[in-house]
Design an enzyme around this catalytic site. Structure first.
Site, short mmCIF file in Angstrom:
data_model
loop_
_atom_site.label_atom_id
_atom_site.label_comp_id
_atom_site.label_asym_id
_atom_site.label_seq_id
_atom_site.Cartn_x
_atom_site.Cartn_y
_atom_site.Cartn_z
N GLY A 128 22.37 -53.53 56.56
CA GLY A 128 21.68 -54.30 55.52
C GLY A 128 21.38 -53.48 54.28
N ARG A 132 30.09 -50.01 44.00
CA ARG A 132 30.58 -49.70 45.35
C ARG A 132 29.44 -49.25 46.27
NH1 ARG A 132 34.10 -45.07 47.68
NH2 ARG A 132 34.98 -46.15 49.48
N HIS A 184 37.29 -54.86 42.79
CA HIS A 184 38.38 -53.89 42.60
C HIS A 184 39.16 -54.17 41.31
CE1 HIS A 184 38.59 -52.45 47.08
NE2 HIS A 184 37.47 -52.13 46.49
N HIS A 221 28.49 -50.62 50.04
CA HIS A 221 28.34 -49.77 51.23
C HIS A 221 26.95 -49.84 51.80
CE1 HIS A 221 32.06 -47.03 51.28
NE2 HIS A 221 32.35 -48.17 50.70
N ASP A 222 25.96 -49.90 50.92
CA ASP A 222 24.59 -49.98 51.41
C ASP A 222 24.40 -51.25 52.25
OD1 ASP A 222 21.95 -49.24 51.78
OD2 ASP A 222 21.28 -50.43 50.06
N ASP A 235 43.15 -51.74 38.87
CA ASP A 235 43.74 -52.80 38.06
C ASP A 235 44.70 -52.19 37.04
OD1 ASP A 235 44.32 -55.03 36.54
OD2 ASP A 235 42.37 -55.04 35.51
N SER A 257 19.84 -47.08 52.86
CA SER A 257 20.13 -46.02 53.84
C SER A 257 21.31 -45.17 53.38
CB SER A 257 20.41 -46.63 55.22
OG SER A 257 21.45 -47.58 55.13
N THR A 307 43.69 -53.93 32.89
CA THR A 307 42.41 -53.64 32.23
C THR A 307 41.51 -52.91 33.23
OG1 THR A 307 41.71 -55.87 32.88
CG2 THR A 307 42.44 -55.59 30.61
N ASN A 367 34.15 -36.62 50.77
CA ASN A 367 33.06 -36.24 49.86
C ASN A 367 33.29 -36.58 48.39
OD1 ASN A 367 35.04 -34.39 49.57
ND2 ASN A 367 33.79 -32.58 50.02
N ASP A 391 19.34 -51.54 52.42
CA ASP A 391 18.10 -50.82 52.73
C ASP A 391 18.10 -49.42 52.16
OD1 ASP A 391 20.07 -49.69 54.21
OD2 ASP A 391 18.96 -49.64 56.09
C1 HEM Z 1 37.43 -55.76 51.24
C2 HEM Z 1 37.18 -54.59 51.79
C3 HEM Z 1 37.08 -53.34 50.97
C4 HEM Z 1 37.76 -52.19 51.19
C5 HEM Z 1 38.72 -51.91 52.32
C6 HEM Z 1 37.40 -51.27 50.14
C7 HEM Z 1 37.87 -49.98 50.03
C8 HEM Z 1 37.73 -49.20 48.92
C9 HEM Z 1 38.35 -47.92 48.74
C10 HEM Z 1 39.22 -47.21 49.75
C11 HEM Z 1 38.03 -47.48 47.50
C12 HEM Z 1 38.47 -46.19 46.84
C13 HEM Z 1 37.50 -45.09 47.13
C14 HEM Z 1 37.98 -43.79 46.57
O1 HEM Z 1 39.08 -43.39 46.89
O2 HEM Z 1 37.24 -43.17 45.79
C15 HEM Z 1 37.17 -48.47 46.90
C16 HEM Z 1 36.65 -48.39 45.64
C17 HEM Z 1 35.81 -49.33 45.11
N1 HEM Z 1 35.26 -50.42 45.75
FE1 HEM Z 1 35.93 -51.18 47.49
N2 HEM Z 1 36.52 -51.88 49.30
C18 HEM Z 1 36.28 -53.15 49.77
C19 HEM Z 1 35.41 -54.07 49.23
C20 HEM Z 1 34.62 -53.84 48.14
C21 HEM Z 1 33.54 -54.69 47.72
C22 HEM Z 1 33.05 -55.93 48.46
C23 HEM Z 1 33.03 -54.14 46.57
C24 HEM Z 1 31.87 -54.59 45.73
C25 HEM Z 1 31.43 -55.83 45.62
C26 HEM Z 1 33.82 -52.96 46.27
C27 HEM Z 1 33.68 -52.18 45.15
C28 HEM Z 1 34.45 -51.07 44.88
C29 HEM Z 1 34.48 -50.41 43.59
C30 HEM Z 1 33.77 -50.88 42.33
C31 HEM Z 1 35.33 -49.31 43.72
C32 HEM Z 1 35.68 -48.27 42.66
C33 HEM Z 1 34.76 -47.08 42.80
C34 HEM Z 1 34.99 -46.02 41.77
O3 HEM Z 1 35.81 -46.17 40.89
O4 HEM Z 1 34.27 -45.00 41.84
N3 HEM Z 1 34.74 -52.79 47.25
N4 HEM Z 1 37.00 -49.51 47.79
C1 NAG Z 2 35.00 -31.65 49.67
O1 NAG Z 2 34.95 -31.02 50.93
C2 NAG Z 2 35.87 -29.97 51.07
C3 NAG Z 2 35.81 -29.47 52.51
O2 NAG Z 2 34.54 -29.58 53.06
C4 NAG Z 2 35.54 -28.88 50.04
O3 NAG Z 2 36.45 -27.80 50.16
C5 NAG Z 2 35.63 -29.47 48.65
O4 NAG Z 2 35.26 -28.53 47.67
C6 NAG Z 2 34.74 -30.70 48.53
N1 NAG Z 2 34.97 -31.33 47.25
C7 NAG Z 2 33.98 -31.74 46.45
C8 NAG Z 2 34.40 -32.36 45.16
O5 NAG Z 2 32.81 -31.61 46.73
#
Ligand code: HEM
Ligand code: NAG
Ligand code: NAG
Length: 330
Positions: A78, A68, A199, A72-73, A250, A82, A253, A100, A80
């Protein structure tokens, strides 16, 4: 580099400026990436990344987080690195835009980078570390492997908060919006559909799927009623504690990088609205059905799209360098 100069003194000034710029840092251009970029300067780079990823992460919770991070990067200015920069008194951090608890995986990138700094100091960019590590994460989770084109540089500046927000798709985006946002970065609907298959691993926090499972968001896609009920159990209707109730993407799995994600969508068991947006009357149903039955086709298209996403360049003129520590500019 071609440069027009009109007099002797201005040519010296231009040269001095040029030297200064190339010593201090380079500026983003259209440099080609290549898989053998570090063949001479850091031949072990891939085995170093793999060994840290395999021993520290394996197929565990951090692996999806690293994948993920790469997404985001690349989507914000791009690929980078960042996304890894901490906030400073002068610049915001892209990390702070996400809730966070949501973006993680930084620590393993930092660890890989510190091992690399011992082996080949000031050589491998953090952006390349993320790219290699995310490939390894996919492989460690049972997915495909591929050659990662390398040679990215790290930007010295993180994007501003509004910019970051505007460039990341939201979990409630509809298909039109998803196609538009990916399209702005040169990724077509097929790339978008294949990349969303990431996902098939990992989890989302309640705040991101609550609207879907309670039917309260503006975008509404079909949801299997028993799936919705089971996810409501993990995600109370309101409240900050409930926001963190995690659910796997999922159903079948959850920690295996396979094509089950697409079968979830066909069963109307996509976790986010942005997942289910891909299936049920929109323009990519045929791709979802194809990937759901042909895992190899999914793997091929996913790899192609990851390489394409990994090629998104930083904006022209962005000051670049190889960072020594991934969380701050040199
Ligand atoms: C299509 C638009 C996309 C949206 C709206 C989206 C949104 C999200 C959101 C909301 C989460 C959950 C974050 C959380 O609650 O911790 C997530 C997780 C994740 N996303 Fe996406 N995502 C998108 C595309 C992608 C793409 C393109 C990739 C990689 C190629 C990706 C890889 C992942 C992975 C692997 C997770 C799981 C992260 C974890 O378990 O820590 N996502 N995404
Ligand atoms: C996330 O941010 C909130 C409010 O700034 C804080 O109370 C909480 O402990 C943070 N959680 C983690 C896991 O860092
Ligand atoms: C999709 O979302 C965009 C942006 O929120 C909105 O303008 C558009 O009307 C939506 N399209 C459909 C078909 O719902």
């Amino acid at each position: 580099m071609a440069m027009m100069v009109s007099s002797r003194s201005s040519s010296w000034a231009a040269l001095a400026l040029l030297l200064f710029v190339s010593v201090a840092h380079t500026v983003a251009g259209a440099d080609e990436l290549s898989a053998g970029y570090y063949a001479k300067t850091c031949p072990n780079v891939e085995s170093v990344v793999w060994s840290v990823m395999a021993s520290r992460v394996g197929g565990g919770r951090m692996a999806p987080a690293v994948v993920r991070l790469f997404f985001h990067d690349c989507f914000v200015n791009g690929c980078d690195a960042s996304v890894l920069l901490d906030a400073t008194p002068f610049s915001e951090s892209e990390k702070d835009v996400e809730p966070n608890t949501s973006l993680t995986g930084f620590t393993v990138i930092d660890e890989i980078k510190s091992v690399l700094e011992r082996d080949c100091p000031a050589t491998v960019s953090c952006a390349d570390v993320i790219a290699i590590a995310s490939r390894d994460a996919v492989t460690l989770l049972g997915g495909p492997t591929w050659n990662v084109p390398l040679g990215r540089k790290d930007s010295r500046l993180a994007a501003r908060r509004e910019f970051t927000r505007a460039h990341l798709p939201s979990p409630n985006d509809n298909l039109t919006e998803l196609i538009r946002m990916f399209g702005e970065l040169g990724l077509d609907a097929r790339d978008m559909t294949a990349l969303s298959g990431a996902h098939t691993v990992g989890m989302a926090n309640c705040m991101h799927y609550r609207g879907r499972v309670y039917g309260t968001s503006n975008t509404k896609y079909n949801i299997d009623p028993s799936f919705a009920e089971s996810r409501r159990q993990l995600c109370p209707p309101q409240g900050p504690i409930g926001d963190a109730g995690k659910a796997p993407f999922d159903v079948m799995t959850p920690m295996k990088f396979d094509n089950a994600y697409y079968r979830d969508l066909i069963a109307h068991q996509g976790l986010l609205n942005s997942d289910q947006a891909l299936y049920g009357g929109g323009g990519v149903d045929n791709l979802v059905e194809m990937y759901g039955t042909d895992g190899d086709a999914f793997g091929r298209d996913f790899v192609k799209a990851m390489v394409k996403m990994g090629n998104i360049p930083p904006p022209k003129g962005m000051p670049m360098e190889v960072r020594l520590q991934c969380s701050k500019a040199n």
